[in-house]
Write a protein that holds these residues in place. Structure first.
Motif, short mmCIF file in Angstrom:
data_model
loop_
_atom_site.label_atom_id
_atom_site.label_comp_id
_atom_site.label_asym_id
_atom_site.label_seq_id
_atom_site.Cartn_x
_atom_site.Cartn_y
_atom_site.Cartn_z
N SER A 279 0.72 -1.09 0.04
CA SER A 279 -0.13 0.05 0.44
C SER A 279 0.75 1.14 0.15
O SER A 279 0.43 2.40 0.44
N GLY A 280 2.07 1.21 -0.38
CA GLY A 280 3.37 2.15 -0.81
C GLY A 280 3.74 2.46 -1.48
O GLY A 280 3.74 1.56 -2.41
N ILE A 281 3.88 3.55 -1.74
CA ILE A 281 4.66 3.95 -2.30
C ILE A 281 5.89 4.91 -2.69
O ILE A 281 6.49 5.29 -2.11
N VAL A 282 7.23 4.45 -3.37
CA VAL A 282 8.14 5.37 -3.11
C VAL A 282 9.22 6.03 -5.19
O VAL A 282 9.07 5.54 -5.53
N VAL A 283 8.76 7.58 -5.17
CA VAL A 283 9.06 8.00 -5.61
C VAL A 283 11.03 8.04 -5.71
O VAL A 283 11.62 8.77 -4.39
N ASP A 284 11.77 7.63 -6.41
CA ASP A 284 13.03 7.93 -6.66
C ASP A 284 12.90 8.78 -8.01
O ASP A 284 13.26 8.29 -9.27
N LEU A 285 14.21 10.21 -7.65
CA LEU A 285 14.53 11.63 -8.27
C LEU A 285 16.03 11.54 -8.62
O LEU A 285 16.62 11.98 -9.02
N THR A 286 16.86 10.17 -8.22
CA THR A 286 18.36 10.01 -8.15
C THR A 286 18.71 10.32 -9.44
O THR A 286 19.64 10.24 -10.00
N PHE A 326 -0.60 11.86 2.71
CA PHE A 326 0.55 11.50 2.10
C PHE A 326 2.01 10.37 2.67
O PHE A 326 2.73 10.86 2.49
N LEU A 327 1.02 10.21 3.91
CA LEU A 327 1.68 9.43 5.00
C LEU A 327 2.33 7.13 3.73
O LEU A 327 3.66 7.09 4.49
N PRO A 328 1.39 7.41 2.55
CA PRO A 328 2.31 6.16 1.81
C PRO A 328 2.77 6.48 1.07
O PRO A 328 4.07 5.30 0.84
#
Length: 575
Positions: A279-286, A326-328
Motif C-alpha cells: 500500500s506504499g509508494i516510493v518516488v526515486d528522483l536520483t 501523504f503518509l504512504p
C-alpha cells in the motif's frame, strides 16, 4: 549522497483516532475547510496585486502543533505541498515554538525552506488557545518584487541574485509591528506600495484564519479536537493506501528532457523511478543531473510537493487532503542534484522541473493503471512577467500571470481546453479587462487555437492563442518551458503542440523566446503567446465520426486537419 525524505513531519496516532466520534469528526473536518476558505477570501478581498486577487497565486493552510496539515483551501497546489516546510523553517528561524507568543507573525522566504524563489513569501501565525500552542495558520503568496536582479529572472547564477531573503523573522512580535523589518521590505522592492499592500493582506488573512481555527478548538475542547484530527489523518491514509493496494507491485519508470537551464542552453534530461509495494509508494528522483548552473534547480520542498501532487491526482478521490493522505509516500533524492540542490545554487525557475516531474510520475504509472492515466498536457504554466515605468509620471508598475494550456485526452474523453496546468489548477486566468485597465498593453487576440489538440480516438485539449500590443515601452520576462518537447500522446494518440512565444517588433522583425529575462518591448511591439495543447489518446482512426463533425462545427479543427488525421470521418466528396 542519496537521501530518503520524510514527506510528513509526524506519525498519526491510531489509538487516539479510535476514540473519535465520526459525526463530530466530519463536522470538525468541514469546519477546518471552511476556516481555510475564510482565510483565502480574506486575502483575496484585501490584496493589492492582480497576481493575488485575480490569478490566485497563493496558498493557505492550517498545520497542527506537530506540523501536520489540518486543512487547506483550494488554492495554488504547487505551494500547498511546501507550506509544512515553510512553517517548520519559519518557526525554527525565530527560535522554535518556545519563542512564540500570541500576536506573533513570522515572515519567511528562504528558497531552500519555501521551495520557491524569494518572491514567494510565507506568513506564519501561531495559534494559541488558553495559552497553549495548538496550530499554525500559513499563507504563501507571490510578491511582485523583493529586490532580485530583475522582478522575475530566468538567468540567475546563484540564489543571492534572486531577491532579498528573510530567513524567519518576526514581522509582528506579540502583536507589535517590528518596524525595522517593515522598513527593510520597503527598501528592497521596486514596487514597495504594492508589496506592502499585499503583505498587510497576508497578515490579515492569516490572522482571520487563526481566529476561525481557534474558535473550533474552543468549541469542542482540545481533547476532542485532537481525537477528531487523528481520525481525519487515519481516513486520509487509508483512502490512499487502498488505491495503491490495487496496483500490481513493481518498478515503473519514465524519462524526459527539460528544454534548458536558462543559462547554458543545453537540454537537461532526467528520469523518475516509481516503486509500488503493497500500500506504499516510493518516488526515486536520483536519476537526474547534478544541480545546474542556471536557475531551474528545484529545492527539496518543491520536489516533495511535486510528488504529493502526482499522488493526490491519482489517488486522492477528489478530497481536500490532509497530512494523512501523504503518509504512504516516500521520496528519494540525491543531495547536490537537480531535485535536491544545495546553497547557493540558483533556483528561481524551480517550477520547471517540478511541473515536469508531476506528469512524468503519472506517465510512469500508466502501465500499472491502464485506462486511468491521461496523455500529457501543455506541461507548463507559461508565466509572463511585465514591468516598466509609466509614460505619464514615470511610476513603476509590474504584473504577471500564468496562462492556460490544453489538457491531455483520457481513455474515455477529450482533453479539456485552456485550463491551468495541474500545479496551478486552482488559479485563475486574469480577465483581459483587468489587464487592460491596469497595464499599458491591449489584448488583440485571445482564442482557442484550432487544430492544436493532439489527434486520437479522444482528442487533446486545445491551447490558447494570445496577442498583446504594447502601448508604452516596457520589459518582459518569458518563463516558458516545454517549447521543444511536444506533449506526448498515449496508446497510439498523437502529440499536441508545444508552447511558443514570438515577439514582433514595430519594424516587422520577430524573435522567438523560451526562458529570457528583461526582453525590451518598444511601444508598438506585439507579443504572441501560443500555449501548448494536450496529447491525444488512442489511434485517430478510431475517433467517432460524430465527434469529428462536432469539432468541425465548433471550429476546434479545420477540414484540412480532419483530412490529415480523420479521413474515415469525412464524406467521400470531401476527401
Amino acid at each position: 549522497m542519496n537521501a530518503i525524505v520524510r514527506t510528513t513531519f509526524a506519525e498519526p496516532h491510531p489509538g487516539l483516532a479510535e476514540g473519535a466520534d465520526p459525526i463530530t469528526t466530519e463536522i470538525v473536518r468541514q469546519g477546518l475547510n471552511a476556516a481555510a476558505d475564510h482565510m483565502k477570501r480574506s486575502l483575496i478581498r484585501t490584496a493589492f496585486s492582480p497576481i493575488i486577487y485575480e490569478a490566485l497565486d497563493f496558498a493557505v493552510a492550517f498545520y497542527d502543533a506537530d506540523l501536520c496539515m489540518l486543512a487547506q483551501a483550494p488554492t495554488l497546489p504547487a505551494f500547498m505541498g511546501t507550506l509544512g516546510f515553510c512553517v517548520r523553517e519559519a518557526v525554527e528561524g525565530v527560535g522554535g515554538p518556545a519563542a512564540l507568543a500570541p500576536g506573533d507573525v513570522i515572515l519567511y522566504n528562504d528558497p531552500y525552506g519555501t521551495g520557491s524563489h524569494p518572491q514567494d513569501a510565507a506568513m506564519v501565525v501561531p495559534i494559541f488557545v488558553e495559552g497553549r500552542l495548538v496550530a499554525y495558520s500559513a499563507i504563501k503568496a507571490h510578491w511582485l518584487d523583493i529586490g532580485g536582479k530583475d522582478p522575475y529572472c530566468t538567468d540567475t547564477l546563484d540564489v543571492y541574485q534572486e531577491g532579498t531573503i528573510f530567513p524567519g523573522v518576526k514581522l509582528y512580535d506579540a502583536g507589535r509591528l517590528v518596524t525595522d523589518v517593515y522598513r527593510m521590505i520597503l527598501a528592497n522592492s521596486r514596487m514597495a506600495d504594492m508589496v506592502i499592500g499585499d503583505i498587510n493582506a497576508m497578515v490579515a488573512g492569516a490572522r482571520a484564519g487563526a481566529e476561525a481555527l481557534a474558535a473550533i478548538v474552543e468549541r469542542y475542547g482540545a481533547e476532542v479536537f485532537g481525537r477528531c484530527v487523528a481520525r481525519m489523518y487515519a481516513h486520509g491514509e487509508a483512502l490512499v493506501r487502498s488505491w495503491f493496494e490495487k496496483l500490481p507491485d513493481g518498478v515503473y519508470t519514465a524519462s524526459s528532457v527539460i528544454d534548458s537551464d536558462g543559462v547554458s542552453g543545453v537540454p537537461v534530461p532526467f528520469g523518475v523511478r516509481v516503486t509500488v509495494e503493497g500500500s506504499g509508494i516510493v518516488v526515486d528522483l536520483t536519476d537526474c543531473p547534478d544541480q545546474t548552473p542556471g536557475p531551474i534547480n528545484c529545492p527539496l520542498p518543491s520536489t516533495v510537493a511535486a510528488c504529493r501532487l502526482a499522488i493526490a491526482f491519482l489517488a486522492g478521490a477528489g478530497e481536500q487532503p490532509n497530512e494523512g493522505h501523504f503518509l504512504p509516500l516516500e521520496v528519494i533524492t540525491r543531495e547536490g542534484s537537480l531535485f535536491h540542490p544545495v546553497r547557493p545554487a540558483p533556483c528561481f525557475m524551480y517550477g520547471i522541473p517540478s511541473d515536469h516531474a508531476i506528469e512524468l510520475i503519472i506517465r510512469a504509472l500508466a502501465p500499472a493503471v491502464p485506462g486511468s492515466v491521461p496523455a500529457a498536457s501543455g506541461g507548463d504554466i507559461n508565466a509572463l512577467v511585465w514591468w516598466g515605468n509609466r509614460e505619464d509620471g514615470g511610476a513603476p508598475w509590474a504584473d504577471g500571470a500564468p496562462h492556460p494550456v490544453g489538457q491531455g485526452a483520457s481513455p474515455s474523453a477529450d482533453g479539456a481546453s485552456a485550463l491551468m496546468y495541474i500545479s496551478e489548477s486552482a488559479t485563475r486566468f486574469t480577465p483581459a479587462e483587468v489587464w487592460e485597465a491596469r497595464n499599458p498593453w491591449r489584448v488583440e487576440r485571445l482564442a482557442l487555437a484550432e487544430d492544436s489538440g493532439g489527434p486520437g480516438r479522444y482528442r487533446g485539449g486545445l491551447g490558447l492563442d494570445l496577442s498583446f500590443r504594447c502601448l508604452e515601452d516596457q520589459y518582459l520576462t518569458s518563463a516558458l518551458a516545454r517549447t521543444a518537447l511536444a506533449p506526448w500522446g498515449l496508446s497510439g494518440g498523437l502529440p499536441g503542440r508545444p508552447n511558443r512565444l514570438t515577439v514582433e517588433y514595430p519594424d516587422g522583425t520577430t524573435e522567438e523566446h523560451s526562458l529570457r529575462t528583461r526582453i525590451p518591448l518598444p511601444k508598438g511591439t506585439i507579443v504572441h503567446l501560443r500555449t501548448g495543447s494536450g496529447g491525444g489518446y488512442g489511434d485517430p482512426s478510431e475517433r467517432d465520426p460524430r465527434a469529428v463533425a462536432d469539432d468541425l462545427r465548433e471550429g476546434y479543427i479545420t477540414e484540412d486537419h480532419a483530412r490529415r488525421h480523420y479521413p474515415h470521418a469525412l464524406p467521400a466528396r470531401s476527401r
